[in-house]
Design a protein around this motif. Structure first.
Motif, mmCIF file in Angstrom:
data_model
loop_
_atom_site.group_PDB
_atom_site.id
_atom_site.type_symbol
_atom_site.label_atom_id
_atom_site.label_comp_id
_atom_site.label_asym_id
_atom_site.label_seq_id
_atom_site.Cartn_x
_atom_site.Cartn_y
_atom_site.Cartn_z
ATOM 1 N N ALA A 142 -7.436 -1.485 -10.557
ATOM 2 C CA ALA A 142 -8.815 -1.217 -10.961
ATOM 3 C C ALA A 142 -9.103 0.278 -11.129
ATOM 4 O O ALA A 142 -10.186 0.656 -11.551
ATOM 5 C CB ALA A 142 -9.781 -1.808 -9.941
ATOM 6 N N SER A 143 -8.144 1.118 -10.806
ATOM 7 C CA SER A 143 -8.337 2.563 -10.859
ATOM 8 C C SER A 143 -7.438 3.193 -11.922
ATOM 9 O O SER A 143 -6.389 2.653 -12.271
ATOM 10 C CB SER A 143 -7.994 3.168 -9.489
ATOM 11 N N GLU A 144 -7.842 4.358 -12.388
ATOM 12 C CA GLU A 144 -7.000 5.138 -13.300
ATOM 13 C C GLU A 144 -6.365 6.329 -12.591
ATOM 14 O O GLU A 144 -5.619 7.085 -13.191
ATOM 15 C CB GLU A 144 -7.831 5.617 -14.492
ATOM 16 N N ASN A 145 -6.691 6.504 -11.284
ATOM 17 C CA ASN A 145 -6.143 7.632 -10.527
ATOM 18 C C ASN A 145 -4.621 7.578 -10.473
ATOM 19 O O ASN A 145 -4.035 6.494 -10.410
ATOM 20 C CB ASN A 145 -6.646 7.613 -9.079
ATOM 21 N N ARG A 146 -4.017 8.772 -10.458
ATOM 22 C CA ARG A 146 -2.596 8.805 -10.143
ATOM 23 C C ARG A 146 -2.504 8.549 -8.657
ATOM 24 O O ARG A 146 -3.346 9.010 -7.864
ATOM 25 C CB ARG A 146 -1.971 10.136 -10.541
ATOM 26 N N GLY A 147 -1.527 7.753 -8.233
ATOM 27 C CA GLY A 147 -1.477 7.423 -6.826
ATOM 28 C C GLY A 147 -0.318 6.526 -6.472
ATOM 29 O O GLY A 147 0.591 6.315 -7.268
ATOM 30 N N PHE A 148 -0.375 5.990 -5.239
ATOM 31 C CA PHE A 148 0.738 5.196 -4.732
ATOM 32 C C PHE A 148 0.250 4.075 -3.827
ATOM 33 O O PHE A 148 -0.841 4.144 -3.257
ATOM 34 C CB PHE A 148 1.743 6.085 -3.997
ATOM 35 N N LEU A 149 1.098 3.043 -3.731
ATOM 36 C CA LEU A 149 0.828 1.857 -2.930
ATOM 37 C C LEU A 149 2.108 1.498 -2.203
ATOM 38 O O LEU A 149 3.176 1.402 -2.814
ATOM 39 C CB LEU A 149 0.403 0.697 -3.846
ATOM 40 N N SER A 150 2.023 1.302 -0.897
ATOM 41 C CA SER A 150 3.172 0.886 -0.102
ATOM 42 C C SER A 150 3.479 -0.581 -0.382
ATOM 43 O O SER A 150 2.572 -1.421 -0.375
ATOM 44 C CB SER A 150 2.856 1.088 1.384
ATOM 45 N N LEU A 151 4.745 -0.873 -0.621
ATOM 46 C CA LEU A 151 5.165 -2.247 -0.887
ATOM 47 C C LEU A 151 5.893 -2.816 0.325
ATOM 48 O O LEU A 151 6.464 -2.055 1.121
ATOM 49 C CB LEU A 151 6.059 -2.292 -2.129
ATOM 50 N N PRO A 152 5.899 -4.133 0.501
ATOM 51 C CA PRO A 152 6.494 -4.742 1.697
ATOM 52 C C PRO A 152 7.963 -4.405 1.919
ATOM 53 O O PRO A 152 8.433 -4.377 3.054
ATOM 54 C CB PRO A 152 6.321 -6.255 1.454
ATOM 55 N N ASP A 153 8.710 -4.121 0.853
ATOM 56 C CA ASP A 153 10.143 -3.829 1.005
ATOM 57 C C ASP A 153 10.432 -2.365 1.353
ATOM 58 O O ASP A 153 11.580 -1.943 1.406
ATOM 59 C CB ASP A 153 10.912 -4.230 -0.251
#
Length: 196
Positions: A142-153
């Motif tokens: 939903a965002s256009e920000n540059r960024g990161f998301l932690s994934l389960p692996d």
């Protein structure tokens, strides 16, 4: 006049940002009662200086040099967006391997009030401009920000300049810019509570 200080435009009239910073540094030094020559010789007042300046980093000892070079180095430890955010959505992260702290915007804590943008001395919008930590794929989508998301692996979904991929930040050759890779690793290793 003793015990009265002025800085910036109220001291010198319309002036440059650098001159205002130089004035503010002079006021801070005076208020702290620090003799910088004595400090350099490890004067007993050093503990006071360290306590006062510990949060934002060293101030420039060569104010004349800052003025003539128009250096804005003190702004590298600005962090005003961290101070003024009512939700604490902008966080200064200590990143091993980088000279200065990096500000990370935590999307899940932000209500986009714009306070950080109002107070940004660079006319930035930290809630939009800073590397953003997302707590869910839905929020990142939903965002256009540059960024990161932690994934389960243990990898991270990262979006930079419109392109996106999955990266192992333990791998120095993963393809991410080094400052971004180190910042994400620092969040994971030192600030895991931010990952929610």
């Amino acid at each position: 006049m003793d015990h009265v200080w002025a800085a910036g435009d109220c001291r010198r009239g319309p002036a440059t940002f650098v001159e205002a910073i130089a004035d503010a540094q002079a006021v801070a030094r005076d208020l702290a009662g620090v003799d910088f020559n004595a400090y350099a010789e490890k004067n007993v007042r050093a503990d006071k200086y360290d306590a006062i300046m510990g949060r934002k980093g060293d101030i420039c000892l060569d104010v004349a040099g800052c003025k003539t070079s128009r250096c804005l180095g003190c702004a590298t430890v600005c962090e005003v967006c961290c101070d003024v955010c009512p939700n604490r959505a902008n966080v200064a992260i200590k990143v091993p391997g980088l000279a200065q702290e990096q500000v990370v915007h935590v999307d899940g804590m932000c209500n986009e009030c714009g306070n950080c943008a109002v107070f940004c001395p660079w006319s930035g919008r930290p809630y939009k401009d800073k590397l953003t930590l997302f707590w869910s794929a839905e929020d990142m989508d939903a965002s256009e920000n540059r960024g990161f998301l932690s994934l389960p692996d243990g990898t991270f979904r990262v979006r930079l300049a419109g392109s996106e991929g999955t990266y192992d930040v333990n791998d120095a050759a993963c393809g991410l810019p080094e400052d971004v890779r180190l910042t994400i690793a620092a969040v994971r290793d030192t600030y895991p509570y931010l990952l929610a």
